[in-house]
Structures are given as structure tokens and as C-alpha cells.
Design a protein around this motif. Structure first.
Motif, PDB file in Angstrom:
ATOM      1  N   ARG A  83      -0.211   4.190  -8.827  1.00  0.00           N
ATOM      2  CA  ARG A  83      -0.841   3.483  -7.714  1.00  0.00           C
ATOM      3  C   ARG A  83      -0.163   3.839  -6.394  1.00  0.00           C
ATOM      4  NH1 ARG A  83      -1.935  -2.594 -10.246  1.00  0.00           N
ATOM      5  NH2 ARG A  83      -3.212  -1.876 -12.006  1.00  0.00           N
TER       6      ARG A  83
ATOM      7  N   HIS B 149       3.574  10.321   2.378  1.00  0.00           N
ATOM      8  CA  HIS B 149       3.072  11.093   3.514  1.00  0.00           C
ATOM      9  C   HIS B 149       3.979  12.289   3.792  1.00  0.00           C
ATOM     10  CE1 HIS B 149       0.044   8.174   4.755  1.00  0.00           C
ATOM     11  NE2 HIS B 149       0.936   7.214   4.603  1.00  0.00           N
TER      12      HIS B 149
ATOM     13  N   SER C   8      -0.735   9.924  -9.629  1.00  0.00           N
ATOM     14  CA  SER C   8      -1.067   9.075  -8.474  1.00  0.00           C
ATOM     15  C   SER C   8      -1.838   7.836  -8.911  1.00  0.00           C
ATOM     16  CB  SER C   8      -1.883   9.880  -7.460  1.00  0.00           C
ATOM     17  OG  SER C   8      -2.347   9.056  -6.420  1.00  0.00           O
ATOM     18  N   LEU C   9      -2.803   8.019  -9.810  1.00  0.00           N
ATOM     19  CA  LEU C   9      -3.569   6.874 -10.304  1.00  0.00           C
ATOM     20  C   LEU C   9      -2.697   5.938 -11.127  1.00  0.00           C
ATOM     21  CD1 LEU C   9      -6.884   8.668 -11.378  1.00  0.00           C
ATOM     22  CD2 LEU C   9      -6.564   7.108  -9.428  1.00  0.00           C
TER      23      LEU C   9
ATOM     24  N   ASP D 277       0.862  -1.181   0.000  1.00  0.00           N
ATOM     25  CA  ASP D 277       0.000   0.000   0.000  1.00  0.00           C
ATOM     26  C   ASP D 277       0.901   1.235   0.000  1.00  0.00           C
ATOM     27  OD1 ASP D 277      -2.171   1.630   0.106  1.00  0.00           O
ATOM     28  OD2 ASP D 277      -2.426   1.469   2.282  1.00  0.00           O
ATOM     29  N   ARG D 278       1.397   1.567  -1.181  1.00  0.00           N
ATOM     30  CA  ARG D 278       2.377   2.652  -1.271  1.00  0.00           C
ATOM     31  C   ARG D 278       1.719   4.009  -1.033  1.00  0.00           C
ATOM     32  NH1 ARG D 278       5.964   1.983  -6.541  1.00  0.00           N
ATOM     33  NH2 ARG D 278       3.923   2.120  -7.546  1.00  0.00           N
ATOM     34  N   LYS D 279       2.343   4.813  -0.170  1.00  0.00           N
ATOM     35  CA  LYS D 279       1.818   6.139   0.137  1.00  0.00           C
ATOM     36  C   LYS D 279       2.966   7.143   0.191  1.00  0.00           C
ATOM     37  CE  LYS D 279      -1.912   4.289   3.048  1.00  0.00           C
ATOM     38  NZ  LYS D 279      -2.510   4.299   4.412  1.00  0.00           N
TER      39      LYS D 279
ATOM     40  N   SER E 189      -2.605  14.273  -9.606  1.00  0.00           N
ATOM     41  CA  SER E 189      -3.719  13.326  -9.445  1.00  0.00           C
ATOM     42  C   SER E 189      -3.645  12.238 -10.501  1.00  0.00           C
ATOM     43  CB  SER E 189      -5.050  14.070  -9.532  1.00  0.00           C
ATOM     44  OG  SER E 189      -5.171  15.015  -8.487  1.00  0.00           O
TER      45      SER E 189
ATOM     46  N   LYS F  30      -0.716   6.441  -3.164  1.00  0.00           N
ATOM     47  CA  LYS F  30      -1.667   7.324  -2.517  1.00  0.00           C
ATOM     48  C   LYS F  30      -0.970   8.575  -2.004  1.00  0.00           C
ATOM     49  CE  LYS F  30      -4.722   3.567  -1.021  1.00  0.00           C
ATOM     50  NZ  LYS F  30      -5.347   2.874   0.143  1.00  0.00           N
ATOM     51  N   LEU F  31      -1.585   9.691  -2.270  1.00  0.00           N
ATOM     52  CA  LEU F  31      -1.061  10.966  -1.796  1.00  0.00           C
ATOM     53  C   LEU F  31      -1.910  11.405  -0.609  1.00  0.00           C
ATOM     54  CD1 LEU F  31      -0.607  12.767  -5.248  1.00  0.00           C
ATOM     55  CD2 LEU F  31       1.061  11.389  -3.986  1.00  0.00           C
ATOM     56  N   SER F  32      -1.276  11.503   0.553  1.00  0.00           N
ATOM     57  CA  SER F  32      -2.012  11.918   1.743  1.00  0.00           C
ATOM     58  C   SER F  32      -1.116  12.770   2.629  1.00  0.00           C
ATOM     59  CB  SER F  32      -2.507  10.695   2.517  1.00  0.00           C
ATOM     60  OG  SER F  32      -1.422   9.896   2.934  1.00  0.00           O
TER      61      SER F  32
END
Length: 297
Positions: free
Chosen positions: A211, A190, A207-208, A186-188, A204, A213-215
Motif C-alpha cells: 500500500r 517519490h 506496491s499493491l 498516504d505513503r508514497k 507493481s 504509491k510509486l510516483s
């Protein structure tokens, strides 16, 4: 109607005889026979209706009117000789070759300015002006002959040629790699500043595609890719940059790509010039030169 300038062919003979004082001397100087010189003087007198010489044995002397005529002829021939000399000197002088080019600041700073200077030097140009604009609409076409733009055609009233397609990649300073979770399923990302020139749409899309996630990220909109590069190199964030702009920094190691994913950009780099361009020959040569430069880089 009698040609008022019909006497012109005989002025060289008249000037030589007047200056040297003998038919023989004039004949030797002009590579003619004395009789040919004598015939030219006779024709000159007939055309002008003026007695220019008086004979003294084998020699000839100018009459008072002939002396005045000689002064005018001598001055006129001297002026013509000076004009011809100046024209020859100017013809031998190098022609001024100038060029004004508009570049996007990011690609200009990254490598294109150096390429343009190298091109101008190789073409022995005398003047080069480099200005900046990103899109075709932003270019001052009164001040520029040619422009490299990051845009999409059509460009009304202009000619254009694709210089390079663009793919966007995420880049950052090597010092940031240790803070990234690159190996989990689950790559993110942060807590990183995300640097971009648009409204954030490209991040955006990336990011898709990646894969990832940008948070918990701050979105930082900058005025140009040059600003994004500077901040990224200093370890202040992750920039989404074109491969063309970032390639030099990637090669030297000041930037790295933490993710392999690239994204096709909505724009590309085009070489654009005016339809009626005074620099048409230089435009063609510059396009060929830049394509070769891109391949070498």
C-alpha cells in the motif's frame, strides 16, 4: 589341449635355485623343504621338455638352455614385481575428486560461493569449478555437474530439489531513510530509482501489497541482482531483492528494510543435476550442506 602356461607355478622355485645355486638355499627362502623344491624343478623340466639343471654333488648348475631360460624368467618376474608395486602405490594415492557447480551470480556473490568453497574443502576435493547461470535452461550442462538455479520446475531430463523459497523485500542504504515519507497515511515513494531485474511487474505487485504509491520514480532494469545490490548499497536507489540474497547485507547494516512488507517470488532456488550424474554422491551431500548453511546464515 595342453595348457601352455602350466609351468608358471614352478617358476619361483626355478628362479630361487638358479639365483642361489642350491636346493637348500631356495627351500629356506621359500619356506619349503628341499624335496619339494626338487619335485617342482622336475615338474618344470617335464612340462617344458628342457633340461634346465645339471647336478654337481649337492649343488645344481644351470645348463646353457637353463641359463637363457633363467634370464627370461628373472626379467619377467622383475617386471611383474614392478607392476604390482606401482599398482599398490597408485591405490594409496588420494583419488581426484572434482566438482563443477553453476550458480546465479547474485546469490553466488552474496554467500553461495563461500559455502561451496567451504563444502569442497571439508570434502578434501582436489578441483572445484564455479560457473554462473540463472535459470536451468541457461546452464551449460556439458561443463557443470550441479546447478543452483532461480527458476521453476519442471526441468526436463534433470533431477531437482527445492533449496530455498524466496520472498522479495524492498531494501536500500540507511542514508536514504531520511528522504522517505514512512509515517503518513498516504505513503508514497517519490523520486527514487527503483532497481529491478524483470520488466517491473514485481514492483507493481509489491506496491499493491505494501500500500505504497510509486510516483515520479525512474525504473532501472539491471542484468542481475548483484547490480541492484551494488547500486542500493551505494545509495543510488531502492532494490527489490530476495531475502536470501539480501540477508548478509541486512545483517551487517549496509542495507535496511524501510517497509516490513515482503512478497512471495514467482521463482525459487532449486538444486538441479543430471539424471545420470557422475557426481551423484556429491550432489546429495551438497544439498544437505547448503540446507544447513542456509539455516546457519
Amino acid at each position: 589341449m595342453t595348457n601352455k602356461l602350466a609351468f608358471l607355478p614352478y617358476l619361483r622355485a626355478f628362479e630361487a635355485v638358479s639365483r642361489l645355486g642350491t636346493l637348500r638355499g631356495a627351500a629356506d627362502e621359500l619356506h619349503l623343504s628341499p624335496s619339494a623344491i626338487s619335485l617342482q624343478l622336475k615338474k618344470l623340466s617335464n612340462i617344458t621338455g628342457v633340461q634346465l639343471f645339471a647336478r654337481t654333488g649337492r649343488n645344481v648348475t644351470l645348463t646353457e638352455t637353463g641359463h637363457e631360460f633363467y634370464q627370461s624368467v628373472s626379467d619377467a618376474l622383475g617386471t611383474l614385481a614392478d607392476l604390482v608395486r606401482l599398482a599398490v602405490e597408485r591405490e594409496g594415492e588420494p583419488k581426484e575428486r572434482s566438482l563443477s557447480v553453476s550458480l546465479p551470480p547474485s546469490i553466488g556473490i552474496a554467500w553461495l560461493t563461500a559455502a561451496i568453497v567451504e563444502f569442497a574443502t571439508s570434502r578434501n576435493m582436489t578441483s572445484l569449478s564455479i560457473n554462473q547461470a540463472v535459470t536451468c535452461a541457461e546452464v551449460d550442462w556439458h561443463a557443470n555437474d550441479i546447478a543452483v538455479v532461480y527458476d521453476q520446475p519442471p526441468f526436463p531430463g534433470k533431477r531437482w530439489e527445492l533449496l530455498s523459497e524466496v520472498r522479495l523485500c524492498a531494501v536500500c542504504a540507511p542514508t536514504l531513510l531520511g528522504r522517505m515519507d514512512l509515517h503518513s497515511r498516504d505513503r508514497k515513494l517519490h523520486g527514487f530509482a527503483l532497481l529491478h531485474e524483470d520488466g517491473g511487474e514485481q514492483w507493481s505487485r509489491w506496491s499493491l501489497a505494501a500500500r505504497v504509491k510509486l510516483s515520479d520514480n525512474i525504473r532501472v532494469k539491471v542484468p542481475s541482482a548483484a547490480h541492484a545490490i551494488a547500486a542500493a548499497v551505494q545509495g543510488k536507489g531502492i532494490a527489490l531483492l530476495s531475502d536470501v540474497v539480501s540477508q548478509a547485507h541486512l545483517a551487517e547494516g549496509s542495507l535496511v528494510r524501510p517497509f516490513a512488507t515482503t512478497l512471495e517470488a514467482t521463482n525459487a532456488y532449486f538444486l538441479v543435476w543430471k539424471v545420470e550424474s557422475s557426481a551423484a554422491e556429491l550432489t546429495t551431500a551438497l544439498a544437505e550442506y547448503l540446507r544447513g548453511y542456509l539455516k546457519r546464515s
